[in-house]
Design a protein around this motif. Structure first.
Motif, mmCIF file in Angstrom:
data_model
loop_
_atom_site.group_PDB
_atom_site.id
_atom_site.type_symbol
_atom_site.label_atom_id
_atom_site.label_comp_id
_atom_site.label_asym_id
_atom_site.label_seq_id
_atom_site.Cartn_x
_atom_site.Cartn_y
_atom_site.Cartn_z
ATOM 1 N N LEU A 44 30.999 -88.353 -8.545
ATOM 2 C CA LEU A 44 30.301 -87.728 -7.285
ATOM 3 C C LEU A 44 31.299 -86.747 -6.835
ATOM 4 C CD1 LEU A 44 29.232 -90.957 -5.681
ATOM 5 C CD2 LEU A 44 27.924 -89.736 -7.190
ATOM 6 N N PHE A 45 30.916 -85.480 -6.500
ATOM 7 C CA PHE A 45 31.794 -84.438 -5.909
ATOM 8 C C PHE A 45 31.325 -83.952 -4.870
ATOM 9 C CE2 PHE A 45 32.243 -84.266 -10.562
ATOM 10 C CZ PHE A 45 33.618 -84.069 -10.884
ATOM 11 N N ASP A 46 32.196 -84.289 -3.826
ATOM 12 C CA ASP A 46 31.988 -83.720 -2.257
ATOM 13 C C ASP A 46 32.689 -82.377 -2.117
ATOM 14 O OD1 ASP A 46 31.119 -83.215 0.236
ATOM 15 O OD2 ASP A 46 32.178 -85.086 1.043
ATOM 16 N N GLU A 47 32.064 -81.203 -2.344
ATOM 17 C CA GLU A 47 32.769 -79.848 -2.150
ATOM 18 C C GLU A 47 34.026 -79.933 -2.657
ATOM 19 O OE1 GLU A 47 31.417 -77.168 -0.956
ATOM 20 O OE2 GLU A 47 29.932 -77.779 0.723
ATOM 21 N N PRO A 48 34.284 -80.083 -4.065
ATOM 22 C CA PRO A 48 35.603 -80.344 -4.427
ATOM 23 C C PRO A 48 36.464 -79.208 -4.642
ATOM 24 C CG PRO A 48 33.790 -80.027 -6.211
ATOM 25 C CD PRO A 48 33.305 -80.201 -4.986
ATOM 26 N N THR A 49 35.776 -78.030 -4.317
ATOM 27 C CA THR A 49 36.910 -76.748 -4.058
ATOM 28 C C THR A 49 37.168 -75.892 -2.658
ATOM 29 O OG1 THR A 49 34.921 -75.049 -4.762
ATOM 30 C CG2 THR A 49 36.175 -76.052 -6.516
ATOM 31 N N SER A 50 36.435 -76.850 -1.833
ATOM 32 C CA SER A 50 36.150 -76.109 -0.481
ATOM 33 C C SER A 50 37.855 -75.930 0.252
ATOM 34 C CB SER A 50 35.591 -76.861 0.404
ATOM 35 O OG SER A 50 35.837 -78.129 0.640
ATOM 36 N N ALA A 51 38.725 -76.688 -0.046
ATOM 37 C CA ALA A 51 39.994 -76.824 0.369
ATOM 38 C C ALA A 51 41.172 -76.088 -0.489
ATOM 39 C CB ALA A 51 40.702 -78.341 0.704
ATOM 40 N N LEU A 52 40.539 -75.254 -1.344
ATOM 41 C CA LEU A 52 41.235 -74.439 -2.246
ATOM 42 C C LEU A 52 41.150 -72.797 -2.171
ATOM 43 C CD1 LEU A 52 40.557 -76.233 -5.562
ATOM 44 C CD2 LEU A 52 42.439 -76.679 -4.230
ATOM 45 N N ASP A 53 42.339 -72.277 -2.429
ATOM 46 C CA ASP A 53 42.360 -70.628 -2.329
ATOM 47 C C ASP A 53 41.448 -70.308 -3.457
ATOM 48 O OD1 ASP A 53 44.188 -70.790 -0.296
ATOM 49 O OD2 ASP A 53 45.746 -70.644 -1.654
ATOM 50 N N PRO A 54 40.743 -69.203 -3.372
ATOM 51 C CA PRO A 54 40.049 -68.574 -4.376
ATOM 52 C C PRO A 54 40.456 -68.454 -5.996
ATOM 53 C CG PRO A 54 39.773 -67.279 -2.553
ATOM 54 C CD PRO A 54 40.814 -68.228 -2.233
ATOM 55 N N GLU A 55 41.829 -68.219 -5.741
ATOM 56 C CA GLU A 55 42.465 -68.426 -7.172
ATOM 57 C C GLU A 55 42.568 -69.653 -8.145
ATOM 58 O OE1 GLU A 55 46.781 -66.892 -7.074
ATOM 59 O OE2 GLU A 55 46.766 -67.320 -5.084
ATOM 60 N N LEU A 56 42.864 -70.667 -7.215
ATOM 61 C CA LEU A 56 42.819 -71.951 -7.650
ATOM 62 C C LEU A 56 41.581 -72.863 -7.698
ATOM 63 C CD1 LEU A 56 45.780 -73.419 -5.338
ATOM 64 C CD2 LEU A 56 45.878 -72.445 -7.711
ATOM 65 N N GLU A 57 40.480 -72.156 -7.202
ATOM 66 C CA GLU A 57 39.018 -72.632 -7.204
ATOM 67 C C GLU A 57 38.495 -72.582 -8.856
ATOM 68 O OE1 GLU A 57 34.856 -72.019 -5.017
ATOM 69 O OE2 GLU A 57 36.556 -70.791 -4.566
ATOM 70 N N GLY A 58 38.944 -71.487 -9.357
ATOM 71 C CA GLY A 58 38.477 -71.215 -10.772
ATOM 72 C C GLY A 58 38.881 -72.464 -11.679
ATOM 73 N N GLU A 59 40.090 -72.790 -11.691
ATOM 74 C CA GLU A 59 40.775 -73.897 -12.687
ATOM 75 C C GLU A 59 39.901 -75.172 -12.496
ATOM 76 O OE1 GLU A 59 44.616 -75.514 -10.821
ATOM 77 O OE2 GLU A 59 44.726 -73.525 -11.157
ATOM 78 N N VAL A 60 39.471 -75.517 -11.187
ATOM 79 C CA VAL A 60 38.863 -76.926 -10.893
ATOM 80 C C VAL A 60 37.445 -76.893 -11.213
ATOM 81 C CG1 VAL A 60 38.107 -78.564 -9.041
ATOM 82 C CG2 VAL A 60 40.287 -77.290 -9.118
ATOM 83 N N LEU A 61 36.845 -75.639 -11.018
ATOM 84 C CA LEU A 61 35.370 -75.159 -11.626
ATOM 85 C C LEU A 61 35.369 -75.398 -12.945
ATOM 86 C CD1 LEU A 61 34.166 -72.644 -8.827
ATOM 87 C CD2 LEU A 61 33.684 -74.984 -8.993
ATOM 88 N N ARG A 62 36.073 -74.876 -13.623
ATOM 89 C CA ARG A 62 36.277 -74.803 -15.442
ATOM 90 C C ARG A 62 36.059 -76.144 -15.695
ATOM 91 N NH1 ARG A 62 39.176 -69.925 -14.367
ATOM 92 N NH2 ARG A 62 41.019 -71.178 -14.627
ATOM 93 N N VAL A 63 36.963 -77.090 -15.146
ATOM 94 C CA VAL A 63 37.198 -78.446 -15.530
ATOM 95 C C VAL A 63 35.720 -79.210 -15.255
ATOM 96 C CG1 VAL A 63 38.077 -80.963 -14.971
ATOM 97 C CG2 VAL A 63 39.560 -78.776 -15.076
#
Length: 262
Positions: A179-198
């Protein structure tokens, strides 16, 4: 009629879920099903009930009405005034152990190393040996690309690395669903991509996942089914192609138009 075998049961099944906070009726009869291997993305504007619905799945919020079944097992409730509570604490613990949740704010223990953050839940909840838990932690940290950070503390990691550590901790529990609750909303855009790729790579492994996301491109790329919530109800649901290319409701059309323009 012969009942289905347990493996044929939906991993997550919600029926007529209602949830209120004081006078605010947040969820108004939501039905949702995720079968084994399904990736279901929940989208909608702020306040539509997405995160509340996700939290109802593992009983971080208890709905006043409705049925929750995990892998065919109905969660049992008992009345408490005008509300209700789960009636079987052991069942709740077992269900939660089988549904790993990744939050917006990582929720890592600051005083523990990344390795210990991943080992501790396995030891406490799954009763794994120290050696087994460490091996599983090593495997999942490698899986998300931060095995070299095992001895670091959360404060020594970037936000993206911390979120990947949280994902490793969730994976190490070998859950029936993530279950993922907005897993990238606390991240800067440049860090968001690495989490989305995972997360996308996990979806490609046929894992059952339920995601709340504000990222429409990500929802389109990763989900098998997209659910659009509006004012506590499912306004529309279908494949990403159906919802994003041919939205039927006026409200979804407005939402997607606003999302694209941002």
């Amino acid at each position: 009629m012969i009942p289905p075998e347990p493996q044929d049961q939906p991993v997550i099944e919600l029926s007529d879920i209602h949830k209120s906070f004081s006078d605010l009726h947040v969820l108004k009869g939501v039905n949702l099903t995720a079968n084994k291997g399904d990736v279901v993305a929940m989208i909608g504007s702020s306040g539509s009930g997405k995160s509340t619905l996700l939290r109802c799945v593992n009983l971080l919020e208890v709905p006043e009405k409705g049925r929750i079944a995990i892998s065919g097992e109905d969660i049992t409730f008992k009345p408490k005034g005008n509300d209700r509570l789960p009636s079987n604490a052991a069942q709740v613990n077992r269900i939660r152990a089988n549904l790993s949740m990744v939050f917006q704010q990582f929720n890592l223990w600051a005083h523990l190393t990344i390795m210990d953050n991943v080992v501790l839940p396995q030891r406490r909840v799954l009763k794994r040996s120290k050696q087994e838990a460490r091996q599983r932690a090593t495997d999942t940290l490698r899986r998300v690309g931060i095995d070299d950070k095992a001895d670091a503390f959360p404060a020594q990691l970037s936000g993206g690395q911390q979120q990947r550590a949280a994902i490793a901790r969730a994976l190490a529990m070998d859950p029936a669903a993530l279950l993922f609750d907005e897993p990238t909303s606390a991240l800067d855009p440049e860090l968001e991509g690495e989490v989305l790729r995972v997360i996308k790579s996990l979806a490609d492994e046929d894992r059952t996942m339920l995601l709340v996301t504000h990222d429409m491109r990500f929802a389109r790329d990763v989900a098998d089914k997209v659910v659009f919530l509006h004012q506590g109800r499912i306004e529309e649901e279908g494949t990403p192609k159906e919802l994003f290319d041919n939205p039927k409701s006026e409200r979804l059309q407005q939402f997607l138009s606003a999302s694209v323009s941002r």
